[in-house]
Design an enzyme around this catalytic site. Structure first.
Site, PDB file in Angstrom:
ATOM      1  N   LYS A  58      -0.614   4.791   4.587  1.00  0.00           N
ATOM      2  CA  LYS A  58      -1.481   3.834   5.293  1.00  0.00           C
ATOM      3  C   LYS A  58      -0.960   3.598   6.718  1.00  0.00           C
ATOM      4  O   LYS A  58       0.224   3.382   6.929  1.00  0.00           O
ATOM      5  CB  LYS A  58      -1.560   2.515   4.521  1.00  0.00           C
ATOM      6  CG  LYS A  58      -2.543   1.534   5.146  1.00  0.00           C
ATOM      7  CD  LYS A  58      -2.987   0.472   4.163  1.00  0.00           C
ATOM      8  CE  LYS A  58      -3.945  -0.521   4.784  1.00  0.00           C
ATOM      9  NZ  LYS A  58      -5.229   0.086   5.200  1.00  0.00           N
ATOM     10  N   HIS A 115       0.836  -1.210   0.000  1.00  0.00           N
ATOM     11  CA  HIS A 115       0.000   0.000   0.000  1.00  0.00           C
ATOM     12  C   HIS A 115       0.868   1.255   0.000  1.00  0.00           C
ATOM     13  O   HIS A 115       2.056   1.203   0.293  1.00  0.00           O
ATOM     14  CB  HIS A 115      -0.916   0.026   1.229  1.00  0.00           C
ATOM     15  CG  HIS A 115      -2.102  -0.896   1.103  1.00  0.00           C
ATOM     16  ND1 HIS A 115      -2.047  -2.212   1.472  1.00  0.00           N
ATOM     17  CD2 HIS A 115      -3.358  -0.684   0.628  1.00  0.00           C
ATOM     18  CE1 HIS A 115      -3.231  -2.787   1.240  1.00  0.00           C
ATOM     19  NE2 HIS A 115      -4.041  -1.882   0.725  1.00  0.00           N
TER      20      HIS A 115
HETATM   21  N1  LIG Z   1     -12.812  -1.224   2.697  1.00  0.00           N
HETATM   22  C1  LIG Z   1     -12.250  -0.696   1.608  1.00  0.00           C
HETATM   23  O1  LIG Z   1     -12.579  -1.062   0.456  1.00  0.00           O
HETATM   24  C2  LIG Z   1     -11.227   0.370   1.786  1.00  0.00           C
HETATM   25  C3  LIG Z   1     -10.908   0.785   3.053  1.00  0.00           C
HETATM   26  N2  LIG Z   1     -10.056   1.829   3.242  1.00  0.00           N
HETATM   27  C4  LIG Z   1      -9.891   2.251   4.629  1.00  0.00           C
HETATM   28  O2  LIG Z   1     -10.574   3.477   4.811  1.00  0.00           O
HETATM   29  C5  LIG Z   1      -9.946   4.242   5.839  1.00  0.00           C
HETATM   30  C6  LIG Z   1      -9.636   5.643   5.329  1.00  0.00           C
HETATM   31  O3  LIG Z   1      -8.675   5.568   4.294  1.00  0.00           O
HETATM   32  P1  LIG Z   1      -8.152   6.889   3.545  1.00  0.00           P
HETATM   33  O4  LIG Z   1      -9.281   7.600   2.897  1.00  0.00           O
HETATM   34  O5  LIG Z   1      -6.993   6.473   2.725  1.00  0.00           O
HETATM   35  O6  LIG Z   1      -7.628   7.752   4.786  1.00  0.00           O
HETATM   36  P2  LIG Z   1      -7.533   9.328   4.963  1.00  0.00           P
HETATM   37  O7  LIG Z   1      -6.649   9.566   6.133  1.00  0.00           O
HETATM   38  O8  LIG Z   1      -7.186   9.960   3.655  1.00  0.00           O
HETATM   39  O9  LIG Z   1      -9.036   9.771   5.334  1.00  0.00           O
HETATM   40  C7  LIG Z   1      -9.624   9.633   6.580  1.00  0.00           C
HETATM   41  C8  LIG Z   1     -10.588  10.775   6.758  1.00  0.00           C
HETATM   42  O10 LIG Z   1     -11.325  10.590   7.975  1.00  0.00           O
HETATM   43  C9  LIG Z   1     -11.416  11.850   8.590  1.00  0.00           C
HETATM   44  N3  LIG Z   1     -11.725  11.720  10.012  1.00  0.00           N
HETATM   45  C10 LIG Z   1     -10.912  11.364  11.033  1.00  0.00           C
HETATM   46  N4  LIG Z   1     -11.577  11.429  12.209  1.00  0.00           N
HETATM   47  C11 LIG Z   1     -12.845  11.821  11.924  1.00  0.00           C
HETATM   48  C12 LIG Z   1     -13.991  12.091  12.698  1.00  0.00           C
HETATM   49  N5  LIG Z   1     -13.990  11.967  14.029  1.00  0.00           N
HETATM   50  N6  LIG Z   1     -15.124  12.491  12.071  1.00  0.00           N
HETATM   51  C13 LIG Z   1     -15.156  12.624  10.731  1.00  0.00           C
HETATM   52  N7  LIG Z   1     -14.079  12.401   9.918  1.00  0.00           N
HETATM   53  C14 LIG Z   1     -12.935  11.999  10.518  1.00  0.00           C
HETATM   54  C15 LIG Z   1     -10.062  12.503   8.325  1.00  0.00           C
HETATM   55  O11 LIG Z   1     -10.070  13.893   8.553  1.00  0.00           O
HETATM   56  C16 LIG Z   1      -9.903  12.144   6.853  1.00  0.00           C
HETATM   57  O12 LIG Z   1     -10.580  13.047   6.031  1.00  0.00           O
HETATM   58  C17 LIG Z   1      -8.717   3.426   6.254  1.00  0.00           C
HETATM   59  O13 LIG Z   1      -9.030   2.657   7.379  1.00  0.00           O
HETATM   60  C18 LIG Z   1      -8.473   2.517   5.048  1.00  0.00           C
HETATM   61  O14 LIG Z   1      -7.785   1.345   5.361  1.00  0.00           O
HETATM   62  C19 LIG Z   1      -9.486   2.486   2.211  1.00  0.00           C
HETATM   63  C20 LIG Z   1      -9.745   2.111   0.922  1.00  0.00           C
HETATM   64  C21 LIG Z   1     -10.636   1.017   0.597  1.00  0.00           C
HETATM   65  O1  LIG Z   2      -5.802   2.111   3.211  1.00  0.00           O
HETATM   66  C1  LIG Z   2      -6.016   1.834   2.008  1.00  0.00           C
HETATM   67  O2  LIG Z   2      -5.668   2.571   1.085  1.00  0.00           O
HETATM   68  C2  LIG Z   2      -6.729   0.576   1.709  1.00  0.00           C
HETATM   69  N1  LIG Z   2      -7.236  -0.069   2.708  1.00  0.00           N
HETATM   70  C3  LIG Z   2      -7.993  -1.275   2.654  1.00  0.00           C
HETATM   71  C4  LIG Z   2      -7.285  -2.362   3.418  1.00  0.00           C
HETATM   72  O3  LIG Z   2      -6.773  -2.098   4.517  1.00  0.00           O
HETATM   73  O4  LIG Z   2      -7.246  -3.496   2.931  1.00  0.00           O
HETATM   74  C5  LIG Z   2      -8.421  -1.640   1.259  1.00  0.00           C
HETATM   75  C6  LIG Z   2      -7.496  -1.245   0.158  1.00  0.00           C
HETATM   76  O5  LIG Z   2      -6.502  -2.209   0.009  1.00  0.00           O
HETATM   77  C7  LIG Z   2      -6.922   0.149   0.303  1.00  0.00           C
END
Ligand SMILES: NC(=O)C1=CN([C@@H]2O[C@H](COP(=O)(O)OP(=O)(O)OC[C@H]3O[C@@H](n4cnc5c(N)ncnc54)[C@H](O)[C@@H]3O)[C@@H](O)[C@H]2O)C=CC1
Ligand SMILES: O=C(O)C1=N[C@H](C(=O)O)C[C@H](O)C1
Length: 269
Positions: free
Chosen positions: A162, A158
């Site tokens: 991350k 990643h």
């Molecule tokens: N399940 C899936 O398909 C995927 C899951 N993810 C997961 O999603 C999560 C976020 O990933 P990213 O967008 O890359 O991170 P990021 O750090 O870019 O975004 C997180 C956002 O949450 C906000 N945030 C933090 N505390 C908050 C609160 N109390 N209230 C409202 N907003 C709050 C932050 O200000 C930021 O805008 C991670 O856990 C990642 O692993 C990411 C991509 C795909």
């Molecule tokens: O943090 C990310 O970017 C992603 N998080 C998810 C994970 O923890 O598997 C999904 C994806 O791979 C991107």
């Protein structure tokens, strides 16, 4: 008549949040009803479209999720474990469909989500893409077919930002492999090898995490036997993939009974 689903995006300024705002704004069956981020985020009070560097969308980023939840049917949440647990309690009060992509949740966090799912319809997955959910199914089948003489290693890569490891997807794949073998993942994981580790424990499922640059998300499940290896792989090249899956989940969840669901349920896999 199509039911237009009023949807709030929490964590709107994040990498995933921005994808989700675009995806909901462009979706014919969804209406962007709220955009929320954490107190102190410099997007608070700004029009979300302008904050994203585009045209106005007519919706201001709020720090209090309550008003946005009150005018919504669905909330899509890719934030942090702490924020997601707090959102789950509010989504339960408002009887919403809560789609959770956040990874790195602890067992205590998961218990709190289960409690919230008595009133909310929670759809949670470490990866919302069709490809990874198919890979998960295949991993279970291959693990079942091959048996313990094949060592299973899961390698994930990643981007440099991350914060959690192994990725939620790697853990999902690990659970599927353990399931296929009829063992418990918690009792058979090898994580973070370093130094004189000793030989691999028989039957263990190993995890390795790479971090760098702008890698969106790559996962390999390797079955290593005597004289041969099988590798199942998935490469994500665009985060919109995950956003599309999350929207599909929010639509699927409408009028479902409260409870806990995952993307396998949504995709019918
Ligand atoms: N399940 C899936 O398909 C995927 C899951 N993810 C997961 O999603 C999560 C976020 O990933 P990213 O967008 O890359 O991170 P990021 O750090 O870019 O975004 C997180 C956002 O949450 C906000 N945030 C933090 N505390 C908050 C609160 N109390 N209230 C409202 N907003 C709050 C932050 O200000 C930021 O805008 C991670 O856990 C990642 O692993 C990411 C991509 C795909
Ligand atoms: O943090 C990310 O970017 C992603 N998080 C998810 C994970 O923890 O598997 C999904 C994806 O791979 C991107």
């Amino acid at each position: 008549m199509t039911n237009i689903i009023a949807t709030t995006i929490v964590g709107a300024s994040g990498r995933m949040g921005q994808m989700l705002v675009k995806a909901v704004a462009d979706h014919p069956e969804m209406d962007l009803a709220g955009v929320v981020d954490r107190p102190g985020c410099d997007w608070i009070g700004r029009d979300v479209g302008v904050a994203m560097g585009g045209p106005e969308l007519g919706l201001t980023v709020e720090e209090d999720p309550l008003p946005a939840f009150a005018r919504s049917q669905a909330v899509i949440d890719f934030t942090t474990p702490e924020a997601t647990v707090a959102h789950a309690a509010l989504a339960a009060q408002a009887r919403l469909v809560h789609v959770i992509g956040t990874t790195g949740l602890s067992d205590t966090d998961l218990e709190k989500l289960s409690a919230a799912a008595r009133h909310a319809t929670i759809i949670r997955a470490g990866n919302m893409s069709l490809g990874v959910n198919l890979l998960t199914m295949l991993t279970r089948k291959v693990a079942e077919a091959l048996g313990p003489e094949f060592d299973i290693e899961i390698v994930e890569s990643h981007h440099r930002h991350k914060v959690d490891a192994p990725s939620g997807t790697a853990l999902m794949l690990g659970e599927a492999a353990a399931d296929g073998r009829g063992i418990s993942l918690a009792e058979n994981s090898e994580r973070g090898r370093d130094g004189i580790t000793g030989a691999r424990a028989p039957g263990a499922i190993g995890f390795a995490a790479l971090r760098g640059g702008d890698i969106v998300g790559e996962h390999d499940v390797i079955f290593a036997g005597a004289g041969e290896r099988i590798k199942l792989s998935h490469i994500a090249t665009d985060r919109m993939l995950f956003a599309r899956g999350a929207l599909r989940a929010a639509i699927w969840g409408q009028n479902r009974k409260p409870g806990e669901y995952d993307m396998m349920d949504v995709l019918g896999l």
